[in-house]
Design an enzyme around this catalytic site. Structure first.
Site, PDB file in Angstrom:
ATOM      1  N   SER A 115     -53.316  10.995  47.469  1.00  0.00           N
ATOM      2  CA  SER A 115     -52.974  10.422  46.171  1.00  0.00           C
ATOM      3  C   SER A 115     -53.344   8.951  46.051  1.00  0.00           C
ATOM      4  O   SER A 115     -53.579   8.460  44.939  1.00  0.00           O
ATOM      5  CB  SER A 115     -51.470  10.576  45.904  1.00  0.00           C
ATOM      6  OG  SER A 115     -51.100  11.926  45.821  1.00  0.00           O
ATOM      7  N   GLU A 335     -45.989   9.830  35.729  1.00  0.00           N
ATOM      8  CA  GLU A 335     -46.309  10.754  36.824  1.00  0.00           C
ATOM      9  C   GLU A 335     -45.229  11.813  37.004  1.00  0.00           C
ATOM     10  O   GLU A 335     -44.049  11.488  37.138  1.00  0.00           O
ATOM     11  CB  GLU A 335     -46.453  10.004  38.153  1.00  0.00           C
ATOM     12  CG  GLU A 335     -46.838  10.942  39.303  1.00  0.00           C
ATOM     13  CD  GLU A 335     -46.511  10.407  40.688  1.00  0.00           C
ATOM     14  OE1 GLU A 335     -47.107  10.921  41.654  1.00  0.00           O
ATOM     15  OE2 GLU A 335     -45.668   9.498  40.813  1.00  0.00           O
ATOM     16  N   ASP A 340     -46.187  17.819  43.503  1.00  0.00           N
ATOM     17  CA  ASP A 340     -46.810  17.685  44.818  1.00  0.00           C
ATOM     18  C   ASP A 340     -45.837  17.993  45.943  1.00  0.00           C
ATOM     19  O   ASP A 340     -46.174  18.696  46.905  1.00  0.00           O
ATOM     20  CB  ASP A 340     -47.329  16.245  44.938  1.00  0.00           C
ATOM     21  CG  ASP A 340     -47.900  15.919  46.303  1.00  0.00           C
ATOM     22  OD1 ASP A 340     -48.993  16.410  46.612  1.00  0.00           O
ATOM     23  OD2 ASP A 340     -47.249  15.159  47.051  1.00  0.00           O
ATOM     24  N   ASP A 381     -54.134  14.110  40.309  1.00  0.00           N
ATOM     25  CA  ASP A 381     -54.852  13.313  41.299  1.00  0.00           C
ATOM     26  C   ASP A 381     -55.595  14.214  42.278  1.00  0.00           C
ATOM     27  O   ASP A 381     -56.657  13.864  42.784  1.00  0.00           O
ATOM     28  CB  ASP A 381     -53.896  12.372  42.033  1.00  0.00           C
ATOM     29  CG  ASP A 381     -52.613  13.055  42.491  1.00  0.00           C
ATOM     30  OD1 ASP A 381     -52.422  14.255  42.207  1.00  0.00           O
ATOM     31  OD2 ASP A 381     -51.780  12.380  43.122  1.00  0.00           O
ATOM     32  N   HIS A 382     -55.049  15.381  42.539  1.00  0.00           N
ATOM     33  CA  HIS A 382     -55.662  16.348  43.452  1.00  0.00           C
ATOM     34  C   HIS A 382     -54.975  17.686  43.237  1.00  0.00           C
ATOM     35  O   HIS A 382     -54.017  17.803  42.467  1.00  0.00           O
ATOM     36  CB  HIS A 382     -55.501  15.900  44.909  1.00  0.00           C
ATOM     37  CG  HIS A 382     -54.070  15.634  45.283  1.00  0.00           C
ATOM     38  ND1 HIS A 382     -53.151  16.641  45.494  1.00  0.00           N
ATOM     39  CD2 HIS A 382     -53.382  14.468  45.438  1.00  0.00           C
ATOM     40  CE1 HIS A 382     -51.969  16.118  45.774  1.00  0.00           C
ATOM     41  NE2 HIS A 382     -52.080  14.798  45.744  1.00  0.00           N
ATOM     42  N   HIS A 477     -53.065  19.298  50.701  1.00  0.00           N
ATOM     43  CA  HIS A 477     -53.766  19.216  49.423  1.00  0.00           C
ATOM     44  C   HIS A 477     -54.960  20.159  49.419  1.00  0.00           C
ATOM     45  O   HIS A 477     -55.443  20.584  50.472  1.00  0.00           O
ATOM     46  CB  HIS A 477     -54.267  17.797  49.177  1.00  0.00           C
ATOM     47  CG  HIS A 477     -53.171  16.790  49.037  1.00  0.00           C
ATOM     48  ND1 HIS A 477     -53.396  15.434  49.046  1.00  0.00           N
ATOM     49  CD2 HIS A 477     -51.828  16.941  48.885  1.00  0.00           C
ATOM     50  CE1 HIS A 477     -52.249  14.787  48.897  1.00  0.00           C
ATOM     51  NE2 HIS A 477     -51.288  15.679  48.802  1.00  0.00           N
TER      52      HIS A 477
END
Length: 524
Positions: A115, A335, A340, A381-382, A477
């Site tokens: 991130s 966010e 996550d 972000d991913h 991730h």
């Protein structure tokens, strides 16, 4: 250089895709940032798209941390099923946006990113290394001295210099990588408070991330002494312990050994307000800076959230109610940080619930703002390793076991066992915690990967954690592209497949951040 010439030159540089020498000497963007290949490529690509420049007054960037496309698809279905539909036909609020693209998320030194590097790319227009933010790739992670001369200006900092209001909202710690990348510059994402900062880094002049937040106005003013910096107007999220000393504060105890940073923030913002729960947030005066810390570490998962804690939607609306008062516009980053974390724990139910709450916050923002002057971008972000498969029939519970079309009983694999639609490539694996809504309890047990007999397990329960193939200390991730959704002036520029760092250039062009910031400096 006059302000008119400055603006004309900067506009031409954005629209024509010309070289660095076309930037005005007074440009607020550092020369090494302008010359960085990632920056030049992104500026040129966005410049050739013909997007109008400087037409948006406000920007809201929503980041679903870890919100890969499989997460969006599964959350869409779950939200639809909760509303009584089969689910597949449903749309989350941001899926109704008119423009969608894909962003390539890799870090300079990593195929599958973290991130810090990814959010830094979105904030600066420059891809960088795994574990660092606000600085370019010419650094060594953890080496404080290597940051010298490699710092980058962020979109939030540009907005500050331009005289816009600025804000950040997160369900994670405000010092965590994604929110921190908007305001801080660090060679190590884990230096969140002074207890984590090595002595040699402190001696070399590095500051921990919480300290950088409190010192933001002074730090930016030192870099741009001719600018009028009033500081971050709104900051709401978790991470209270990183701002409080081990003992001696009326606001509780924390991790710091040096000072009560909340008290320091109040001293430096005499018209500001500090809030610590939902009640004080909603009752806070409508003017003045607002700083809210609602938990010692990350905030609770939405499914596990106590009444005393505000939701992501609560915080988003509270921020917008204050930011819209600035006639010069604002920049806000929101966010959904715990998507996550639930994925890392291998708990799809938790991650999908957090995604649905993010979509609710987006819907509230769209309804509150004027689409004619506000660019809203929703992205991640991913991604994560969550997969969806197994040929389940339409309308099958997305968290359930696979039931094939035309069948009524769960399908059996070649080993004679049922299996779920959702699963993870790696991670802690199977857990059956029933009604438990805190995803993080998964870490209390060692990995349990491989096939498990789920015949008598309710896989739709919030405490069910999907099976995983590869045993790891936490699920990892993913490295595939993530979606970018946009609405408002300049939104069309997100279309197509492009580098994640281009998101900065989409924002910069649409709002004219560099133009406005450079003009503000020229006026001083």
């Amino acid at each position: 250089m006059t302000r008119t010439l400055l603006v004309i030159c900067t506009v031409l540089s954005l629209l024509s895709g010309c070289g660095t020498d076309s930037f005005p000497p007074a440009s607020v963007i550092p020369e090494h940032q302008q010359n960085n290949p990632w920056y030049r490529q992104g500026r040129d690509e966005i410049g050739t798209r013909g997007a109008p420049t400087g037409v948006a007054k406000n920007v809201v960037l929503f980041v679903g941390d870890g919100m890969g496309i499989s997460t969006v698809t599964a959350a869409r279905i779950l939200a639809g099923q909760r509303a009584g539909m089969s689910g597949e036909e449903h749309q989350l609020s941001f899926e109704r946006f008119p423009f969608t693209g894909l962003a390539k998320t890799y870090n300079v030194d990593a195929q599958t990113p973290d991130s810090a590097g990814t959010m830094s790319a979105m904030m600066t227009g420059v891809k960088t290394d795994f574990g660092v933010f606000g600085i370019d790739e010419d650094v060594r992670r953890g080496d404080c001295g290597s940051a010298e001369g490699n710092g980058l200006v962020t979109a939030l900092e540009l907005a500050e210099i331009a005289g816009k209001s600025t804000g950040l909202v997160s369900t994670a710690r405000l010092t965590h990588a994604t929110p921190a990348a908007t305001y801080a510059h660090s060679v190590e994402r884990d230096w969140e408070d002074d207890s984590t900062l090595p002595a040699e880094a402190l001696a070399a002049g590095c500051s921990d991330i919480a300290r950088q937040f409190v010192d933001f106005r002074q730090r930016l003013a030192r870099r741009y002494p001719e600018a009028r910096i009033d500081g971050i107007d709104i900051a709401l999220g978790g991470g209270r312990a990183n701002f409080l000393p081990v003992e001696g504060s009326e606001r509780g105890s924390g991790r710091r050994g040096d000072a009560d940073l909340v008290g320091l923030w109040l001293e430096e913002n005499p018209d500001g307000h500090y809030v610590s729960d939902r009640e004080t947030l909603l009752a806070a005066p409508p003017t003045g800076p607002l700083f809210g810390l609602f938990s010692d570490s990350h905030m609770n998962y939405e499914g596990d959230r106590p009444d005393a804690q505000p939701s992501l939607t609560d915080m988003t609306l509270a921020a917008l109610e204050r930011l819209v008062k600035n006639t010069n516009g604002f920049f806000l980053m929101v966010e959904g940080g715990r998507i996550d974390h639930a994925h890392h724990a291998g708990n799809a139910a938790g991650a999908l619930g957090e995604t649905i709450e993010l979509a609710r916050a987006v819907k509230a923002a769209v309804e509150r703002l004027d689409p004619a002057n506000t660019l809203i971008i929703v992205t991640a972000d991913h991604s994560h390793t969550l997969t969806m498969g197994g040929y389940p029939r339409r309308g099958n519970p997305i968290l359930g076991k696979v039931v094939l079309p035309g069948e009524e009983q769960p399908a059996l694999a070649e080993d004679g066992l049922p299996y779920t639609t959702l699963g993870y490539r790696d991670g802690l694996g199977f857990r059956n915690f029933g009604g438990e809504t805190n995803s993080d309890v998964a870490y209390e047990q060692p990995p349990s990967t491989g096939r498990v007999d789920l015949t008598d397990v309710d896989t739709t329960a919030p405490g069910f954690h999907q099976t995983a193939l590869v045993p790891t200390e936490a699920e990892t991730h993913g490295g595939e592209d993530v979606a970018v959704y946009a609405i408002g002036p300049g939104a069309a520029a997100v279309s197509g497949v492009q580098e994640q760092s281009n998101i900065f250039h989409v924002v910069n062009a649409a709002v004219g951040l560099d133009i406005a910031a450079s003009a503000a400096l020229a006026d001083r």
